[in-house]
Design a protein around this motif. Structure first.
Motif, PDB file in Angstrom:
ATOM      1  N   GLY A 270       0.813  -1.212   0.000  1.00 38.62           N
ATOM      2  CA  GLY A 270       0.000   0.000   0.000  1.00 38.62           C
ATOM      3  C   GLY A 270       0.844   1.258   0.000  1.00 38.62           C
ATOM      4  N   GLY A 271       1.999   1.230   0.718  1.00 35.27           N
ATOM      5  CA  GLY A 271       2.878   2.395   0.733  1.00 35.27           C
ATOM      6  C   GLY A 271       3.396   2.732  -0.642  1.00 35.27           C
ATOM      7  N   HIS A 272       3.779   1.696  -1.392  1.00 36.33           N
ATOM      8  CA  HIS A 272       4.227   1.946  -2.772  1.00 36.33           C
ATOM      9  C   HIS A 272       3.103   2.549  -3.611  1.00 36.33           C
ATOM     10  CE1 HIS A 272       7.685  -0.621  -1.760  1.00 36.33           C
ATOM     11  NE2 HIS A 272       8.292  -0.031  -2.809  1.00 36.33           N
ATOM     12  N   GLN A 273       1.881   2.085  -3.427  1.00 29.78           N
ATOM     13  CA  GLN A 273       0.750   2.617  -4.194  1.00 29.78           C
ATOM     14  C   GLN A 273       0.470   4.067  -3.821  1.00 29.78           C
ATOM     15  OE1 GLN A 273      -2.567  -0.014  -3.597  1.00 29.78           O
ATOM     16  NE2 GLN A 273      -1.780  -1.589  -4.986  1.00 29.78           N
ATOM     17  N   VAL A 274       0.592   4.396  -2.519  1.00 31.29           N
ATOM     18  CA  VAL A 274       0.370   5.781  -2.095  1.00 31.29           C
ATOM     19  C   VAL A 274       1.432   6.696  -2.708  1.00 31.29           C
ATOM     20  CG1 VAL A 274       0.416   7.357  -0.115  1.00 31.29           C
ATOM     21  CG2 VAL A 274      -0.828   5.172   0.034  1.00 31.29           C
ATOM     22  N   LEU A 275       2.696   6.240  -2.681  1.00 30.01           N
ATOM     23  CA  LEU A 275       3.779   7.055  -3.228  1.00 30.01           C
ATOM     24  C   LEU A 275       3.654   7.245  -4.728  1.00 30.01           C
ATOM     25  CD1 LEU A 275       6.835   5.652  -1.195  1.00 30.01           C
ATOM     26  CD2 LEU A 275       5.606   7.821  -0.858  1.00 30.01           C
ATOM     27  N   SER A 276       3.079   6.220  -5.386  1.00 27.64           N
ATOM     28  CA  SER A 276       2.904   6.335  -6.848  1.00 27.64           C
ATOM     29  C   SER A 276       1.609   7.040  -7.219  1.00 27.64           C
ATOM     30  CB  SER A 276       2.936   4.950  -7.491  1.00 27.64           C
ATOM     31  OG  SER A 276       1.846   4.157  -7.025  1.00 27.64           O
ATOM     32  N   GLY A 277       0.807   7.373  -6.224  1.00 26.58           N
ATOM     33  CA  GLY A 277      -0.442   8.084  -6.472  1.00 26.58           C
ATOM     34  C   GLY A 277      -1.607   7.194  -6.819  1.00 26.58           C
ATOM     35  N   GLY A 278      -1.435   5.897  -6.687  1.00 23.29           N
ATOM     36  CA  GLY A 278      -2.526   4.975  -7.027  1.00 23.29           C
ATOM     37  C   GLY A 278      -3.452   4.673  -5.860  1.00 23.29           C
ATOM     38  N   LEU A 279      -3.140   5.204  -4.676  1.00 24.12           N
ATOM     39  CA  LEU A 279      -3.963   4.903  -3.494  1.00 24.12           C
ATOM     40  C   LEU A 279      -3.939   6.082  -2.553  1.00 24.12           C
ATOM     41  CD1 LEU A 279      -5.552   2.562  -2.031  1.00 24.12           C
ATOM     42  CD2 LEU A 279      -3.409   2.080  -0.819  1.00 24.12           C
TER      43      LEU A 279
END
Length: 595
Positions: A270-279
């Protein structure tokens, strides 16, 4: 083996459902409260998402205010619903337990004498105490936990998938290990808790027998041996509990670790998704909260499984007792016995006691007897000849294998059992006295006599005491008729206890009176007094006397000599003496001893 255990578990729970069915309305109310409480709890993490994404990140204070108000309202609703849920479910549970206790006790009252001769008292007591207590742990608070946890678990799983299916899939990395651990835990815990219930039953049996036999234990200095046996049983129970603890100590921390591992996976993905703007970050925070809440019900259900297994094992044992059918059963269309005359007959009676599930060797071989109404028959013979067995068949504590026992020409198997018991009085060798009838106060001599006829007045109780010649003995007691008898009548002598039993039988005024070695515990003075009472007691009723002392039976109208399960002589005492047979030998020896 596991299939058989699952089947037994289903059978154990199946007999409980009819007892819960009358409380469907309260169950529905509790179910509604569970749904409300669970829905409120499921909505709270989502409010955190809204507060972060639409309030904190958007810097909108009004959103935070509205979320805070809604959160408090949901918490209040959850509080009220949780209280209603606990009250409703626990109320139903206690009502069902009350029904179980009364159903089991009523069933025990209906079971025949052979059940109590086959089963140990401690084992039966364990069914009424330990096993029902195990069921109580489940229905009082376990059911609330079970229902809430299941709804929460399903609800959170659905919400996680709807929020972000990719994160939901990521959490599945711990699922195989968790499922394998849960399966192993369930199998091992089930067997371990059955051993706990079995060990607890042995402890109860050892305790009951040690307390009942304390006089013999002290007289023969067997305290160390008895203590060692009890300690061994208690140690076995401790070992069985330790087994369940060891199993739980591996599984429950494992569930906690699985939850932590799943949180790490979700935080990384989830952290990777937040950083990539997907979450959105709020979604990740809510997802983590839901994930933690997902493993809480798993933990609760796992902890509840021990309680569930213990309750199921208890229900199995209680259900096994409820499945036992009385061997002496009411006829399909029983005949009333309104005014019994007391005419008794045994025709070709054969009988054998049960040995386990089989029939043992025959102890009565074609017994024939005729007892006219109002007369007295004495059964005489060596120990083990079958005299008491004849008396138990007459009282219909057992039914013959073949032949018939009739009262007033009616086969006892066709007579309404309540009418037969009302027409019969039975005084055994050791009359049982109750220490208490309602638990509020100790039972007295008068209470135990009153047991023979609950509607009798105090004056009738006093008349019964005078009738059996017990007036002088009871007057010498500390409080007369109001003297407390103690546990099993321990505060009275053997002779005093038997005189109370005689007064009880007199008060019941039966048409058929059975005295099974009823005078064997009396001293010479008491026996003389009772002999006089018996002359009056026998008037107008059929009496069966079993005794070794010929002084007790010599005045009977008929005497039957029983040897090796057969009646070898029968007739009036004078006729038997003239025949110079077996009774004459006994009579001559008695006269020689008296001289």
């Amino acid at each position: 083996m596991r299939m058989r255990m699952n089947l037994k578990g289903r059978q154990a729970r199946a007999w409980l459902w009819p007892l819960a069915r009358p409380h469907r309305g309260t169950v529905a109310l509790g179910a509604g409260a569970v749904l409300t409480q669970s829905a409120a709890g499921l909505a709270m993490p989502y409010l955190v998402k809204v507060a972060i994404d639409q309030g904190v990140l958007a810097r909108r204070l009004e959103v935070l205010d509205r979320v805070a108000v809604v959160y408090l309202l949901l918490a209040g609703l959850q509080l009220l619903a949780s209280r209603l849920e606990i009250i409703a479910v626990a109320t139903v549970g206690q009502r069902v337990l009350f029904a179980v206790r009364t159903k089991l006790f009523a069933h025990l009252q209906r079971l025949s004498l052979d059940f109590y001769e086959r089963e140990r008292t401690g084992k039966i007591v364990a069914r009424m105490t330990n096993d029902i207590e195990a069921m109580s742990d489940l229905v009082t608070d376990g059911l609330v936990t079970l229902i809430t946890s299941v709804i929460t678990l399903v609800g959170i799983a659905v919400i996680l998938v709807l929020m972000d299916w990719q994160l939901a899939v990521a959490t599945l990395v711990v699922a195989p290990a968790l499922a394998l651990a849960a399966t192993r835990f369930r199998r091992q815990s089930s067997a371990a808790w059955r051993r706990v219930r079995e060990a607890a039953t042995v402890v109860t049996i050892q305790l009951q027998e040690a307390l009942s036999g304390v006089r013999a234990i002290q007289a023969f200095r067997r305290e160390p041996t008895t203590l060692r046996r009890y300690a061994d049983a208690a140690d076995a129970e401790r070992g069985a509990h330790n087994r369940t603890i060891r199993i739980a100590s591996l599984f429950f921390p494992g569930v906690e670790f699985a939850g932590a591992a799943a949180s790490v996976v979700v935080l990384g993905v989830g952290g990777h998704q937040v950083l990539s703007g997907g979450l959105e970050i709020g979604t990740l925070a809510a997802f983590l909260l839901y994930l933690r809440s997902l493993f809480d019900p798993v933990q609760q259900l796992s902890e509840l499984y021990d309680t569930f297994q213990s309750a199921t094992a208890g229900a199995e044992r209680v259900g096994a007792v409820l499945q036992v059918e009385p061997t002496v059963r009411e006829a399909d269309d029983p005949l009333p016995l309104s005014s019994p005359r007391g005419e008794l007959a045994l025709d070709g009676v054969r009988f054998a006691y049960a040995v386990g599930d089989d029939i043992g060797p025959e102890v009565l071989h074609g017994v024939d007897l005729r007892v006219p109404p109002g007369s007295t028959l004495a059964l005489v013979g060596p120990t083990g000849a079958g005299k008491s067995t004849v008396a138990k068949l007459i009282a219909r504590f057992y039914d013959p294998l073949s032949g018939t026992v009739t009262l007033d020409g009616i086969d006892l198997r066709k007579v309404r059992i309540a009418d037969l018991r009302r027409a019969m009085g039975y005084v055994p060798q050791e009359g049982f006295l109750f220490s208490s009838f309602d638990g509020s106060r100790p039972a007295t001599v008068a209470d135990n006599i009153h047991f023979g006829r609950p509607d009798a007045s105090r004056a009738e109780i006093e008349a019964a005491v005078r009738a059996v010649g017990a007036e002088a003995v009871i007057d010498d007691m500390p409080k007369g008729l109001d003297t407390e008898v103690g546990e099993r009548g321990v505060k009275l002598s053997a002779g005093e206890r038997q005189l109370v039993s005689f007064a009880r039988a007199w008060l019941a005024d039966p048409a058929l009176l059975i005295l099974d070695e009823a005078t064997s515990n009396l001293d010479v003075v008491s026996e003389t007094r009772v002999q006089q009472a018996l002359r009056r007691l026998r008037q107008g009723r059929t009496t069966i006397i079993i005794a070794h002392r010929l002084s007790t039976v010599i005045e009977a109208d008929q005497i039957a000599i029983v040897e090796d399960g057969q009646v070898v002589e029968v007739g009036p005492p004078d006729d038997l003496i003239e025949q110079r047979g077996r009774f004459a030998e006994l009579y001559d020896r008695w006269l020689a001893g008296a001289a």
